[in-house]
Design an enzyme around this catalytic site. Structure first.
Site, PDB file in Angstrom:
ATOM      1  N   PHE A   1       1.301   5.180   0.616  1.00  0.00           N
ATOM      2  CA  PHE A   1       0.752   6.279   1.397  1.00  0.00           C
ATOM      3  C   PHE A   1       1.415   7.587   0.966  1.00  0.00           C
ATOM      4  O   PHE A   1       2.626   7.614   0.720  1.00  0.00           O
ATOM      5  CB  PHE A   1       1.009   6.079   2.891  1.00  0.00           C
ATOM      6  CG  PHE A   1       0.241   4.950   3.521  1.00  0.00           C
ATOM      7  CD1 PHE A   1      -0.878   5.205   4.303  1.00  0.00           C
ATOM      8  CD2 PHE A   1       0.648   3.631   3.348  1.00  0.00           C
ATOM      9  CE1 PHE A   1      -1.578   4.168   4.905  1.00  0.00           C
ATOM     10  CE2 PHE A   1      -0.050   2.595   3.939  1.00  0.00           C
ATOM     11  CZ  PHE A   1      -1.169   2.864   4.710  1.00  0.00           C
TER      12      PHE A   1
ATOM     13  N   THR B   1       0.847  -1.190   0.000  1.00  0.00           N
ATOM     14  CA  THR B   1       0.000   0.000   0.000  1.00  0.00           C
ATOM     15  C   THR B   1       0.883   1.240   0.000  1.00  0.00           C
ATOM     16  O   THR B   1       1.817   1.342   0.800  1.00  0.00           O
ATOM     17  CB  THR B   1      -0.952   0.029   1.208  1.00  0.00           C
ATOM     18  OG1 THR B   1      -1.824  -1.099   1.136  1.00  0.00           O
ATOM     19  CG2 THR B   1      -1.801   1.297   1.210  1.00  0.00           C
TER      20      THR B   1
END
Length: 278
Positions: free
Chosen positions: A178, A176
Protein backbone atom coordinates in the site's frame (compact mmCIF):
# COMPACT_ATOMS: atom_id res chain seq x y z
CA UNK A 1 -5.92 23.36 17.15
CA UNK A 2 -8.24 20.34 17.16
CA UNK A 3 -7.44 17.42 19.46
CA UNK A 4 -9.33 15.03 17.18
CA UNK A 5 -7.24 11.99 16.12
CA UNK A 6 -5.82 11.98 12.60
CA UNK A 7 -7.92 9.73 10.37
CA UNK A 8 -6.40 7.40 7.79
CA UNK A 9 -8.76 6.56 4.93
CA UNK A 10 -8.91 3.13 3.27
CA UNK A 11 -11.11 1.39 0.73
CA UNK A 12 -13.51 -1.22 2.06
CA UNK A 13 -15.13 -2.22 5.32
CA UNK A 14 -13.60 -2.50 8.80
CA UNK A 15 -11.67 -5.75 8.95
CA UNK A 16 -10.32 -5.44 5.41
CA UNK A 17 -6.63 -5.65 4.61
CA UNK A 18 -6.90 -1.97 3.68
CA UNK A 19 -7.93 -1.21 7.25
CA UNK A 20 -4.98 -3.21 8.56
CA UNK A 21 -2.74 -1.07 6.33
CA UNK A 22 -4.43 2.12 7.55
CA UNK A 23 -3.98 1.21 11.22
CA UNK A 24 -0.26 0.63 10.64
CA UNK A 25 0.46 3.37 8.09
CA UNK A 26 1.44 6.33 10.27
CA UNK A 27 2.88 5.94 13.80
CA UNK A 28 0.71 7.55 16.43
CA UNK A 29 -2.54 7.42 14.43
CA UNK A 30 -5.13 4.86 15.47
CA UNK A 31 -8.28 6.15 13.77
CA UNK A 32 -9.31 4.85 10.36
CA UNK A 33 -12.33 5.21 8.11
CA UNK A 34 -13.49 3.07 5.20
CA UNK A 35 -14.72 4.44 1.86
CA UNK A 36 -16.44 2.59 -1.00
CA UNK A 37 -13.87 3.40 -3.73
CA UNK A 38 -10.23 4.32 -4.24
CA UNK A 39 -11.31 7.70 -5.66
CA UNK A 40 -13.23 8.47 -2.48
CA UNK A 41 -10.16 7.62 -0.40
CA UNK A 42 -8.09 10.13 -2.37
CA UNK A 43 -10.83 12.73 -2.21
CA UNK A 44 -11.12 12.36 1.57
CA UNK A 45 -7.44 13.24 1.88
CA UNK A 46 -7.66 16.07 -0.66
CA UNK A 47 -10.53 17.72 1.20
CA UNK A 48 -8.98 17.26 4.65
CA UNK A 49 -11.68 14.84 5.78
CA UNK A 50 -8.82 12.42 6.39
CA UNK A 51 -5.21 13.28 7.18
CA UNK A 52 -3.87 10.24 5.33
CA UNK A 53 -5.02 7.58 2.92
CA UNK A 54 -3.78 4.16 1.85
CA UNK A 55 -4.11 2.70 -1.65
CA UNK A 56 -3.04 -0.83 -2.65
CA UNK A 57 -0.68 -0.72 -5.63
CA UNK A 58 0.48 -4.31 -6.04
CA UNK A 59 0.03 -7.82 -4.73
CA UNK A 60 2.87 -10.32 -4.71
CA UNK A 61 0.69 -12.95 -6.41
CA UNK A 62 -1.75 -10.95 -8.55
CA UNK A 63 0.54 -8.14 -9.70
CA UNK A 64 -0.24 -4.45 -10.11
CA UNK A 65 -3.54 -2.93 -8.99
CA UNK A 66 -4.04 -0.68 -11.97
CA UNK A 67 -6.93 1.41 -10.72
CA UNK A 68 -4.81 2.67 -7.83
CA UNK A 69 -1.77 3.27 -10.02
CA UNK A 70 -3.80 5.29 -12.52
CA UNK A 71 -5.26 7.35 -9.68
CA UNK A 72 -1.81 8.13 -8.27
CA UNK A 73 -0.79 9.66 -11.60
CA UNK A 74 -3.85 11.95 -11.56
CA UNK A 75 -3.94 13.20 -7.96
CA UNK A 76 -1.86 16.06 -6.54
CA UNK A 77 -1.40 14.20 -3.27
CA UNK A 78 2.05 13.13 -2.10
CA UNK A 79 3.15 9.58 -1.39
CA UNK A 80 4.86 9.77 2.01
CA UNK A 81 5.51 6.09 2.65
CA UNK A 82 4.44 2.53 2.06
CA UNK A 83 3.13 -0.32 4.18
CA UNK A 84 3.24 -4.01 3.25
CA UNK A 85 0.45 -6.22 4.61
CA UNK A 86 0.73 -9.98 4.93
CA UNK A 87 -2.47 -11.32 3.39
CA UNK A 88 -3.54 -14.30 5.47
CA UNK A 89 -7.00 -15.52 4.52
CA UNK A 90 -9.34 -17.27 6.94
CA UNK A 91 -12.43 -19.35 6.21
CA UNK A 92 -15.24 -18.23 8.50
CA UNK A 93 -18.89 -19.07 9.11
CA UNK A 94 -21.66 -18.38 11.58
CA UNK A 95 -21.07 -19.68 15.12
CA UNK A 96 -22.03 -23.35 15.41
CA UNK A 97 -21.74 -24.06 11.68
CA UNK A 98 -19.63 -27.09 10.73
CA UNK A 99 -17.50 -27.04 7.58
CA UNK A 100 -19.60 -29.94 6.23
CA UNK A 101 -22.62 -27.59 6.04
CA UNK A 102 -20.87 -25.13 3.70
CA UNK A 103 -22.04 -25.06 0.09
CA UNK A 104 -20.97 -21.56 -1.00
CA UNK A 105 -18.10 -19.25 -0.15
CA UNK A 106 -18.07 -15.47 -0.63
CA UNK A 107 -15.22 -12.99 -0.90
CA UNK A 108 -13.63 -10.43 -3.20
CA UNK A 109 -12.67 -12.09 -6.50
CA UNK A 110 -8.87 -11.87 -5.98
CA UNK A 111 -9.25 -13.57 -2.59
CA UNK A 112 -11.34 -16.34 -4.17
CA UNK A 113 -8.66 -16.74 -6.85
CA UNK A 114 -5.99 -17.04 -4.14
CA UNK A 115 -7.84 -19.86 -2.37
CA UNK A 116 -8.83 -22.05 -5.31
CA UNK A 117 -7.33 -25.25 -3.90
CA UNK A 118 -9.60 -25.29 -0.85
CA UNK A 119 -12.67 -24.22 -2.84
CA UNK A 120 -12.16 -26.96 -5.45
CA UNK A 121 -11.38 -29.56 -2.79
CA UNK A 122 -14.81 -29.05 -1.22
CA UNK A 123 -16.70 -28.29 -4.43
CA UNK A 124 -18.01 -24.99 -3.08
CA UNK A 125 -19.67 -22.40 -5.26
CA UNK A 126 -17.64 -19.16 -5.21
CA UNK A 127 -19.64 -15.95 -4.75
CA UNK A 128 -17.89 -12.70 -5.70
CA UNK A 129 -18.29 -9.81 -3.25
CA UNK A 130 -17.19 -6.16 -3.24
CA UNK A 131 -14.46 -6.75 -0.66
CA UNK A 132 -13.25 -9.40 1.77
CA UNK A 133 -14.47 -7.80 4.99
CA UNK A 134 -17.76 -6.91 3.30
CA UNK A 135 -18.40 -10.59 2.63
CA UNK A 136 -17.89 -11.32 6.33
CA UNK A 137 -20.16 -8.45 7.34
CA UNK A 138 -22.89 -9.58 4.94
CA UNK A 139 -22.63 -13.18 6.15
CA UNK A 140 -23.10 -12.10 9.78
CA UNK A 141 -26.19 -10.11 8.78
CA UNK A 142 -27.72 -12.80 6.54
CA UNK A 143 -27.64 -15.75 8.92
CA UNK A 144 -27.06 -18.21 6.05
CA UNK A 145 -25.66 -21.45 7.45
CA UNK A 146 -24.57 -22.88 4.09
CA UNK A 147 -22.43 -19.82 3.30
CA UNK A 148 -18.85 -19.13 4.38
CA UNK A 149 -16.67 -16.08 3.85
CA UNK A 150 -12.98 -15.59 3.15
CA UNK A 151 -11.49 -12.61 4.96
CA UNK A 152 -8.97 -11.61 7.63
CA UNK A 153 -8.99 -12.89 11.21
CA UNK A 154 -9.80 -9.32 12.25
CA UNK A 155 -12.98 -9.41 10.15
CA UNK A 156 -14.13 -12.60 11.90
CA UNK A 157 -13.56 -10.95 15.26
CA UNK A 158 -15.37 -7.74 14.30
CA UNK A 159 -18.45 -9.48 12.90
CA UNK A 160 -18.76 -12.33 15.39
CA UNK A 161 -17.92 -15.16 13.01
CA UNK A 162 -16.20 -18.44 13.77
CA UNK A 163 -12.91 -19.20 12.00
CA UNK A 164 -13.03 -22.69 10.53
CA UNK A 165 -9.56 -22.64 8.95
CA UNK A 166 -6.64 -20.20 8.91
CA UNK A 167 -4.04 -19.49 6.22
CA UNK A 168 -6.11 -21.05 3.46
CA UNK A 169 -4.40 -19.20 0.61
CA UNK A 170 -2.78 -21.40 -2.05
CA UNK A 171 0.62 -19.72 -1.71
CA UNK A 172 2.14 -18.47 1.57
CA UNK A 173 4.05 -15.52 0.05
CA UNK A 174 0.94 -13.36 -0.28
CA UNK A 175 1.60 -9.68 0.42
CA UNK A 176 -0.09 -6.44 -0.66
CA UNK A 177 1.86 -3.19 -0.87
CA UNK A 178 0.00 0.00 0.00
CA UNK A 179 1.14 3.56 -0.66
CA UNK A 180 0.42 6.18 2.02
CA UNK A 181 -1.03 9.45 0.74
CA UNK A 182 -1.01 12.88 2.35
CA UNK A 183 -1.38 16.53 1.34
CA UNK A 184 2.16 17.27 2.51
CA UNK A 185 5.52 15.91 1.37
CA UNK A 186 7.27 13.29 3.50
CA UNK A 187 9.54 14.49 6.28
CA UNK A 188 13.27 14.36 5.65
CA UNK A 189 14.72 11.01 6.68
CA UNK A 190 17.96 9.04 6.41
CA UNK A 191 16.00 5.79 6.01
CA UNK A 192 16.29 3.86 2.72
CA UNK A 193 14.00 5.43 0.13
CA UNK A 194 12.08 4.48 -2.96
CA UNK A 195 11.17 6.94 -5.71
CA UNK A 196 8.13 6.30 -7.92
CA UNK A 197 7.90 7.93 -11.32
CA UNK A 198 5.40 7.95 -14.19
CA UNK A 199 6.22 9.27 -17.65
CA UNK A 200 5.31 9.15 -21.32
CA UNK A 201 7.49 9.70 -24.39
CA UNK A 202 6.94 10.70 -28.00
CA UNK A 203 5.95 7.84 -30.28
CA UNK A 204 9.32 7.86 -32.02
CA UNK A 205 11.44 4.74 -32.71
CA UNK A 206 14.03 4.23 -30.00
CA UNK A 207 12.93 7.17 -27.87
CA UNK A 208 11.61 5.04 -25.01
CA UNK A 209 14.95 3.22 -24.77
CA UNK A 210 16.79 6.56 -24.81
CA UNK A 211 14.62 7.82 -21.96
CA UNK A 212 15.06 4.65 -19.90
CA UNK A 213 18.82 4.93 -20.45
CA UNK A 214 18.70 8.06 -18.30
CA UNK A 215 18.06 5.67 -15.40
CA UNK A 216 21.09 3.47 -16.10
CA UNK A 217 23.14 2.67 -13.04
CA UNK A 218 20.08 2.78 -10.78
CA UNK A 219 18.27 -0.23 -9.37
CA UNK A 220 14.72 -0.33 -10.75
CA UNK A 221 12.58 -2.52 -8.50
CA UNK A 222 9.57 -2.23 -10.80
CA UNK A 223 8.82 -1.09 -14.34
CA UNK A 224 5.47 -1.38 -16.12
CA UNK A 225 3.61 0.19 -19.02
CA UNK A 226 -0.03 1.26 -18.81
CA UNK A 227 -2.37 2.53 -21.57
CA UNK A 228 -3.07 6.25 -21.29
CA UNK A 229 -6.73 6.93 -20.60
CA UNK A 230 -6.70 10.22 -22.54
CA UNK A 231 -5.05 9.01 -25.75
CA UNK A 232 -5.49 5.80 -27.76
CA UNK A 233 -2.41 3.62 -28.39
CA UNK A 234 -0.27 5.74 -26.11
CA UNK A 235 1.31 4.45 -22.91
CA UNK A 236 2.59 5.58 -19.53
CA UNK A 237 5.63 4.00 -17.92
CA UNK A 238 5.59 3.42 -14.17
CA UNK A 239 8.99 2.99 -12.53
CA UNK A 240 10.08 2.37 -8.93
CA UNK A 241 13.67 3.40 -8.26
CA UNK A 242 15.60 2.34 -5.18
CA UNK A 243 16.94 5.61 -3.83
CA UNK A 244 15.99 9.09 -2.64
CA UNK A 245 15.11 11.73 -5.21
CA UNK A 246 17.51 14.04 -3.33
CA UNK A 247 20.46 11.71 -3.92
CA UNK A 248 22.69 13.27 -6.62
CA UNK A 249 22.68 10.19 -8.87
CA UNK A 250 18.90 9.78 -8.64
CA UNK A 251 18.27 13.51 -9.07
CA UNK A 252 20.45 13.60 -12.18
CA UNK A 253 18.63 10.59 -13.68
CA UNK A 254 15.22 12.10 -12.95
CA UNK A 255 16.27 15.37 -14.56
CA UNK A 256 17.27 13.43 -17.67
CA UNK A 257 13.89 11.70 -17.85
CA UNK A 258 12.08 15.00 -17.35
CA UNK A 259 14.01 16.54 -20.26
CA UNK A 260 13.15 13.73 -22.67
CA UNK A 261 9.61 12.82 -21.60
CA UNK A 262 6.52 14.39 -23.13
CA UNK A 263 4.87 13.95 -19.73
CA UNK A 264 6.44 13.07 -16.40
CA UNK A 265 5.46 13.11 -12.74
CA UNK A 266 7.29 12.02 -9.63
CA UNK A 267 4.58 10.24 -7.65
CA UNK A 268 6.70 10.29 -4.53
CA UNK A 269 10.08 9.73 -2.92
CA UNK A 270 9.46 8.06 0.41
CA UNK A 271 10.86 5.70 3.05
CA UNK A 272 10.73 2.02 2.18
CA UNK A 273 8.57 -0.21 4.39
CA UNK A 274 10.78 -1.64 7.14
CA UNK A 275 8.83 -4.90 7.39
CA UNK A 276 5.37 -6.39 7.06
CA UNK A 277 2.23 -6.08 9.16
CA UNK A 278 -0.85 -8.19 9.58
Amino acid sequence: MSDAPAITAFQGNPGSYGEIAALNAVPGTTDSRGYPTFHEVARAVETGEAAYGVLPVENSLMGAIHQSIDLLSETDLHVIGEVVVRVSHCLMALPGVDISEIRRVASQQPALDQCTNLIRQHGWQPVAAHDTAGSAKNLAASGERDLAAIASARAAELYGLNILQREIEDEPFNFTRFMILARHEPASSDAPHKTSLVFAVRHTPGFLVETLNELRGLNLSRIESRPRRDRAWSYLMYVDIEGNARDPQVAQALAGVLRKASYAKIIGSYPVASGTVG
